[in-house]
Design a protein around this motif. Structure first.
Motif, PDB file in Angstrom:
ATOM      1  N   PHE A   1       0.834  -1.193   0.000  1.00 28.81           N
ATOM      2  CA  PHE A   1       0.000   0.000   0.000  1.00 28.81           C
ATOM      3  C   PHE A   1       0.871   1.246   0.000  1.00 28.81           C
ATOM      4  CE2 PHE A   1      -2.789  -3.230   1.739  1.00 28.81           C
ATOM      5  CZ  PHE A   1      -3.946  -3.012   1.028  1.00 28.81           C
TER       6      PHE A   1
ATOM      7  N   CYS B   1      -3.081   5.944   4.781  1.00 23.74           N
ATOM      8  CA  CYS B   1      -3.118   5.396   3.433  1.00 23.74           C
ATOM      9  C   CYS B   1      -3.360   6.537   2.440  1.00 23.74           C
ATOM     10  CB  CYS B   1      -4.217   4.338   3.302  1.00 23.74           C
ATOM     11  SG  CYS B   1      -4.254   3.554   1.676  1.00 23.74           S
TER      12      CYS B   1
ATOM     13  N   SER C   1      -4.446   6.369  -0.526  1.00 22.64           N
ATOM     14  CA  SER C   1      -5.568   6.191  -1.442  1.00 22.64           C
ATOM     15  C   SER C   1      -6.736   7.083  -1.047  1.00 22.64           C
ATOM     16  CB  SER C   1      -6.025   4.736  -1.436  1.00 22.64           C
ATOM     17  OG  SER C   1      -5.091   3.949  -2.103  1.00 22.64           O
ATOM     18  N   GLU C   2      -7.371   7.625  -2.034  1.00 19.99           N
ATOM     19  CA  GLU C   2      -8.471   8.551  -1.782  1.00 19.99           C
ATOM     20  C   GLU C   2      -9.615   7.851  -1.063  1.00 19.99           C
ATOM     21  OE1 GLU C   2     -11.131  11.807  -4.282  1.00 19.99           O
ATOM     22  OE2 GLU C   2      -9.743  10.431  -5.271  1.00 19.99           O
TER      23      GLU C   2
ATOM     24  N   CYS D   1      -9.583   6.338   1.673  1.00 20.46           N
ATOM     25  CA  CYS D   1      -9.163   5.249   2.561  1.00 20.46           C
ATOM     26  C   CYS D   1      -8.631   5.840   3.865  1.00 20.46           C
ATOM     27  CB  CYS D   1      -8.095   4.394   1.893  1.00 20.46           C
ATOM     28  SG  CYS D   1      -7.612   2.975   2.894  1.00 20.46           S
TER      29      CYS D   1
ATOM     30  N   HIS E   1      -8.679  -1.227   4.671  1.00 19.01           N
ATOM     31  CA  HIS E   1      -8.586  -0.575   3.363  1.00 19.01           C
ATOM     32  C   HIS E   1      -9.880  -0.778   2.576  1.00 19.01           C
ATOM     33  CE1 HIS E   1      -4.297   0.413   3.569  1.00 19.01           C
ATOM     34  NE2 HIS E   1      -4.130  -0.746   4.160  1.00 19.01           N
TER      35      HIS E   1
ATOM     36  N   HIS F   1      -9.926  -0.547  -0.571  1.00 17.60           N
ATOM     37  CA  HIS F   1      -9.421  -0.780  -1.924  1.00 17.60           C
ATOM     38  C   HIS F   1      -8.382  -1.881  -1.827  1.00 17.60           C
ATOM     39  CE1 HIS F   1      -5.562   1.194  -0.928  1.00 17.60           C
ATOM     40  NE2 HIS F   1      -6.333   1.804  -0.049  1.00 17.60           N
TER      41      HIS F   1
ATOM     42  N   SER G   1      -4.551  -3.327  -2.857  1.00 17.40           N
ATOM     43  CA  SER G   1      -3.241  -2.878  -3.272  1.00 17.40           C
ATOM     44  C   SER G   1      -2.809  -3.665  -4.492  1.00 17.40           C
ATOM     45  CB  SER G   1      -2.238  -3.095  -2.158  1.00 17.40           C
ATOM     46  OG  SER G   1      -1.920  -4.459  -2.053  1.00 17.40           O
TER      47      SER G   1
END
Length: 193
Positions: free
Chosen positions: A112, A134, A136-137, A139, A163, A165, A167
Motif C-alpha cells: 500500500f 493510506c 488512497s483517496e 481510505c 482498506h 481498496h 493494493s
DNA sequence: CGGGTTTGACCTGCGC
DNA sequence: GCGCAGGTCAAACCCG
C-alpha cells in the motif's frame, strides 16, 4: 468464537514468507498481534490487561503456535470501548493489527501507499513513533511504526482500519494468501479453543 | 509542479 | 482543574 479470515482484510502481503523472500533478508516475524471487531474477547485478552499491546504476553504463544518463529495475540480493544458511543460513528476502528518484527528497516513495504503525517516521541521509548495514512483517496487506514523501546532491533507496526481498496500486491498474491490465511487462522482457532 | 516528508503547534483524553 | 501523553494538523520544505 469468530475467527477473522485475515487479521486485516486487506493486509495480506506479509502473510507468506515465500512471497517476500528478498524482503525477508531485512526482517523476520517476532510477533503478530491482531484485534478484530468480534471475538476480541476470546480469552487471550486476559493477558493484556496491563497493556493493550503486550509483547511480553505474546511470548506465551510463541512456542505453541508455530514453534517459536512467530506468535499471535489478540489485542484488547481499549480505544473502541472507551470512546465507543462518542466517536464510534466517525472512527472506523474495526480492525487493529499490530506486528512486531525484527527488521533493519523501519517502514516495511506492504503493498500500500502510505503518507506520513506525524512523528512523535513516546514515553518509555527513546525512538520516535511515526504516523502514516493510506494515500488512497477515501481510505482512512492508519499505520503507526515505532522501534521497540527495549530492543531497537524490533519494529512495532500497528495498522488501524480496513482498506476500502486493494493494493497492487494484493491483486497478485490474493490467491496464495487466501489459502495461507485459511490454514493460519485454523491454527489460531485451535489455539483459542 | 505535484506529491511526500518534516516538525512545531494544537487538540483531546485521561489520571491525579 | 491541571498537567501529561498520544494523536493529528498544516505550513514549510524537499525531491523527482
Amino acid at each position: 468464537m469468530n475467527i477473522p479470515q485475515s487479521p486485516s482484510p486487506n493486509f495480506t502481503f506479509f502473510s507468506d514468507e515465500s512471497l517476500i523472500n528478498p524482503f525477508m533478508d531485512n526482517f523476520d516475524f517476532s510477533h503478530l498481534m491482531f484485534d478484530v471487531d468480534e471475538g476480541g474477547n476470546d480469552g487471550l485478552i486476559e493477558e493484556e490487561t496491563s497493556s493493550p499491546i503486550s509483547i511480553v504476553s505474546s511470548e506465551t504463544f510463541a512456542g505453541e503456535i508455530s514453534g517459536g518463529s512467530g506468535s499471535v495475540t489478540t489485542l484488547s480493544k481499549k480505544e473502541s470501548t472507551n470512546r465507543g458511543s462518542k466517536e464510534g460513528e466517525t472512527k472506523e476502528m474495526g480492525h487493529r493489527v499490530a506486528f512486531r518484527t525484527r527488521s533493519k528497516i523501519d517502514v516495511m513495504d506492504d503493498g500500500f501507499k502510505w503518507r506520513k503525517y506525524g512523528k512523535k516521541s513516546v514515553k518509555n521509548n527513546i525512538n520516535k513513533r511515526n504516523y502514516y495514512k493510506c494515500s488512497s483517496e477515501g481510505c482512512l487506514v492508519k499505520k503507526r511504526v515505532e522501534r521497540d523501546g527495549e530492543d531497537a532491533a524490533y519494529v512495532i507496526t500497528t495498522y488501524e482500519g480496513v482498506h476500502n481498496h486493494e493494493s497492487p500486491s494484493h491483486v497478485y498474491y490474493s490467491d496464495m494468501v487466501l489459502s495461507y490465511d485459511h490454514d493460519k487462522w485454523n491454527q489460531h482457532s485451535l489455539l483459542q479453543s
